[in-house]
Design a protein around this motif. Structure first.
Motif, PDB file in Angstrom:
ATOM      1  N   THR A 120      47.815  43.364  45.834  1.00  0.00           N
ATOM      2  CA  THR A 120      48.586  42.135  45.621  1.00  0.00           C
ATOM      3  C   THR A 120      48.340  41.552  44.234  1.00  0.00           C
ATOM      4  OG1 THR A 120      48.431  41.662  47.977  1.00  0.00           O
ATOM      5  CG2 THR A 120      49.088  39.846  46.560  1.00  0.00           C
ATOM      6  N   THR A 121      47.096  41.593  43.790  1.00  0.00           N
ATOM      7  CA  THR A 121      46.727  40.997  42.503  1.00  0.00           C
ATOM      8  C   THR A 121      46.447  42.030  41.414  1.00  0.00           C
ATOM      9  OG1 THR A 121      44.382  40.940  43.100  1.00  0.00           O
ATOM     10  CG2 THR A 121      45.717  38.995  43.672  1.00  0.00           C
ATOM     11  N   ASN A 122      46.546  43.314  41.760  1.00  0.00           N
ATOM     12  CA  ASN A 122      46.222  44.411  40.822  1.00  0.00           C
ATOM     13  C   ASN A 122      44.817  44.243  40.241  1.00  0.00           C
ATOM     14  OD1 ASN A 122      48.639  45.682  41.255  1.00  0.00           O
ATOM     15  ND2 ASN A 122      49.621  44.850  39.434  1.00  0.00           N
ATOM     16  N   THR A 123      43.888  43.953  41.137  1.00  0.00           N
ATOM     17  CA  THR A 123      42.508  43.744  40.712  1.00  0.00           C
ATOM     18  C   THR A 123      41.598  44.780  41.348  1.00  0.00           C
ATOM     19  OG1 THR A 123      42.954  41.369  40.573  1.00  0.00           O
ATOM     20  CG2 THR A 123      40.658  42.041  40.545  1.00  0.00           C
ATOM     21  N   ILE A 124      40.720  45.326  40.536  1.00  0.00           N
ATOM     22  CA  ILE A 124      39.740  46.320  40.963  1.00  0.00           C
ATOM     23  C   ILE A 124      38.374  45.639  40.993  1.00  0.00           C
ATOM     24  CG2 ILE A 124      38.632  48.522  40.362  1.00  0.00           C
ATOM     25  CD1 ILE A 124      41.269  48.997  38.628  1.00  0.00           C
ATOM     26  N   TYR A 125      37.620  45.883  42.048  1.00  0.00           N
ATOM     27  CA  TYR A 125      36.275  45.331  42.193  1.00  0.00           C
ATOM     28  C   TYR A 125      35.307  46.490  42.363  1.00  0.00           C
ATOM     29  CZ  TYR A 125      39.008  41.192  43.380  1.00  0.00           C
ATOM     30  OH  TYR A 125      39.903  40.153  43.362  1.00  0.00           O
TER      31      TYR A 125
ATOM     32  N   VAL B 119      34.830  42.869  37.891  1.00  0.00           N
ATOM     33  CA  VAL B 119      36.186  42.485  38.255  1.00  0.00           C
ATOM     34  C   VAL B 119      37.099  42.933  37.116  1.00  0.00           C
ATOM     35  CG1 VAL B 119      37.715  40.589  38.890  1.00  0.00           C
ATOM     36  CG2 VAL B 119      35.276  40.472  39.472  1.00  0.00           C
ATOM     37  N   ILE B 120      38.003  43.862  37.431  1.00  0.00           N
ATOM     38  CA  ILE B 120      38.855  44.480  36.417  1.00  0.00           C
ATOM     39  C   ILE B 120      40.308  44.285  36.805  1.00  0.00           C
ATOM     40  CG2 ILE B 120      39.457  46.663  35.290  1.00  0.00           C
ATOM     41  CD1 ILE B 120      36.535  47.566  36.189  1.00  0.00           C
ATOM     42  N   HIS B 121      41.109  43.795  35.859  1.00  0.00           N
ATOM     43  CA  HIS B 121      42.540  43.607  36.120  1.00  0.00           C
ATOM     44  C   HIS B 121      43.316  44.807  35.589  1.00  0.00           C
ATOM     45  CE1 HIS B 121      46.285  41.622  36.950  1.00  0.00           C
ATOM     46  NE2 HIS B 121      46.684  41.871  35.719  1.00  0.00           N
ATOM     47  N   GLU B 122      44.178  45.359  36.445  1.00  0.00           N
ATOM     48  CA  GLU B 122      45.050  46.457  36.026  1.00  0.00           C
ATOM     49  C   GLU B 122      46.297  45.844  35.385  1.00  0.00           C
ATOM     50  OE1 GLU B 122      46.787  50.442  38.042  1.00  0.00           O
ATOM     51  OE2 GLU B 122      47.441  48.560  38.949  1.00  0.00           O
TER      52      GLU B 122
ATOM     53  N   ALA C 252      35.527  39.874  34.555  1.00  0.00           N
ATOM     54  CA  ALA C 252      34.263  39.194  34.838  1.00  0.00           C
ATOM     55  C   ALA C 252      33.231  40.175  35.365  1.00  0.00           C
ATOM     56  CB  ALA C 252      34.483  38.088  35.868  1.00  0.00           C
ATOM     57  N   THR C 253      31.984  39.804  35.198  1.00  0.00           N
ATOM     58  CA  THR C 253      30.867  40.478  35.845  1.00  0.00           C
ATOM     59  C   THR C 253      30.115  39.390  36.586  1.00  0.00           C
ATOM     60  OG1 THR C 253      30.759  42.136  34.096  1.00  0.00           O
ATOM     61  CG2 THR C 253      28.817  41.906  35.511  1.00  0.00           C
TER      62      THR C 253
ATOM     63  N   PRO D  74      38.385  30.972  44.422  1.00  0.00           N
ATOM     64  CA  PRO D  74      38.008  31.630  43.184  1.00  0.00           C
ATOM     65  C   PRO D  74      36.740  32.431  43.418  1.00  0.00           C
ATOM     66  CG  PRO D  74      37.466  29.312  43.055  1.00  0.00           C
ATOM     67  CD  PRO D  74      38.205  29.527  44.351  1.00  0.00           C
ATOM     68  N   LEU D  75      36.590  33.548  42.748  1.00  0.00           N
ATOM     69  CA  LEU D  75      35.519  34.484  43.086  1.00  0.00           C
ATOM     70  C   LEU D  75      34.157  33.833  42.982  1.00  0.00           C
ATOM     71  CD1 LEU D  75      36.570  37.970  41.801  1.00  0.00           C
ATOM     72  CD2 LEU D  75      36.263  37.186  44.122  1.00  0.00           C
ATOM     73  N   GLN D  76      33.643  33.488  44.112  1.00  0.00           N
ATOM     74  CA  GLN D  76      32.297  32.933  44.209  1.00  0.00           C
ATOM     75  C   GLN D  76      31.727  33.307  45.572  1.00  0.00           C
ATOM     76  OE1 GLN D  76      32.806  28.743  43.751  1.00  0.00           O
ATOM     77  NE2 GLN D  76      33.873  28.475  45.662  1.00  0.00           N
ATOM     78  N   LEU D  77      30.421  33.370  45.611  1.00  0.00           N
ATOM     79  CA  LEU D  77      29.731  33.669  46.871  1.00  0.00           C
ATOM     80  C   LEU D  77      29.926  32.491  47.803  1.00  0.00           C
ATOM     81  CD1 LEU D  77      27.837  35.553  48.469  1.00  0.00           C
ATOM     82  CD2 LEU D  77      25.936  34.307  47.439  1.00  0.00           C
ATOM     83  N   ILE D  78      30.509  32.746  48.981  1.00  0.00           N
ATOM     84  CA  ILE D  78      30.725  31.669  49.933  1.00  0.00           C
ATOM     85  C   ILE D  78      29.809  31.758  51.142  1.00  0.00           C
ATOM     86  CG2 ILE D  78      33.101  31.214  49.247  1.00  0.00           C
ATOM     87  CD1 ILE D  78      33.952  32.724  51.827  1.00  0.00           C
ATOM     88  N   MET D  79      29.209  32.944  51.351  1.00  0.00           N
ATOM     89  CA  MET D  79      28.343  33.100  52.523  1.00  0.00           C
ATOM     90  C   MET D  79      27.436  34.306  52.347  1.00  0.00           C
ATOM     91  SD  MET D  79      29.478  33.724  56.509  1.00  0.00           S
ATOM     92  CE  MET D  79      30.985  32.817  56.205  1.00  0.00           C
ATOM     93  N   ALA D  80      26.225  34.179  52.826  1.00  0.00           N
ATOM     94  CA  ALA D  80      25.298  35.304  52.901  1.00  0.00           C
ATOM     95  C   ALA D  80      24.668  35.235  54.277  1.00  0.00           C
ATOM     96  CB  ALA D  80      24.245  35.224  51.807  1.00  0.00           C
ATOM     97  N   LYS D  81      25.081  36.137  55.177  1.00  0.00           N
ATOM     98  CA  LYS D  81      24.571  36.148  56.542  1.00  0.00           C
ATOM     99  C   LYS D  81      24.065  37.505  56.905  1.00  0.00           C
ATOM    100  CE  LYS D  81      26.595  32.652  59.348  1.00  0.00           C
ATOM    101  NZ  LYS D  81      27.341  32.396  60.529  1.00  0.00           N
TER     102      LYS D  81
END
Length: 102
Positions: free
Chosen positions: A15-20, A30-33, A43-44, A95-102
């Motif tokens: 959908t966003t043409n983004t590679i992780y 985070v790489i945009h095609e 981003a890293t 936006p790309l951020q850590l939202i949970m660590a379980k």
């Protein structure tokens, strides 16, 4: 384009043409095609050492990276052992951020 060390997983969001890429050193690239032959490192992000596997939920665009806490490896060990009871899944959302660590 360079990514972090110890990469074991890649996810592509169509959908966003983004590679992780999930990198075992404790980062996510985070790489945009832009086109089929042009890419841009956007981003890293910091994750956690050992989080080198990745899964993408295409409906929510959330990223899941499993990991654990690790013992200090001995000289004879190639990889450190996981500490019992420390398994966790890191969840990233836009936006790309850590939202949970379980």
């Amino acid at each position: 384009i360079g990514i972090g060390e110890g990469c074991d997983g890649v996810a592509f969001d169509e959908t966003t043409n983004t590679i992780y890429t999930s990198n075992g050193e404790g980062t996510m690239s985070v790489i945009h095609e832009i086109s089929k032959t042009e890419y841009k490192l956007e981003a890293t992000l910091a994750t956690k050492k050992g989080a080198r596997t990745i899964a993408l939920d295409p409906s929510t665009h959330k990223l899941y990276l499993p990991t654990a806490d690790f013992e200090t490896p001995t000289e004879s060990e190639k990889r450190p052992k996981m500490k019992p009871g420390t398994f966790q899944v890191l969840v990233f959302a836009k936006p790309l951020q850590l939202i949970m660590a379980k």
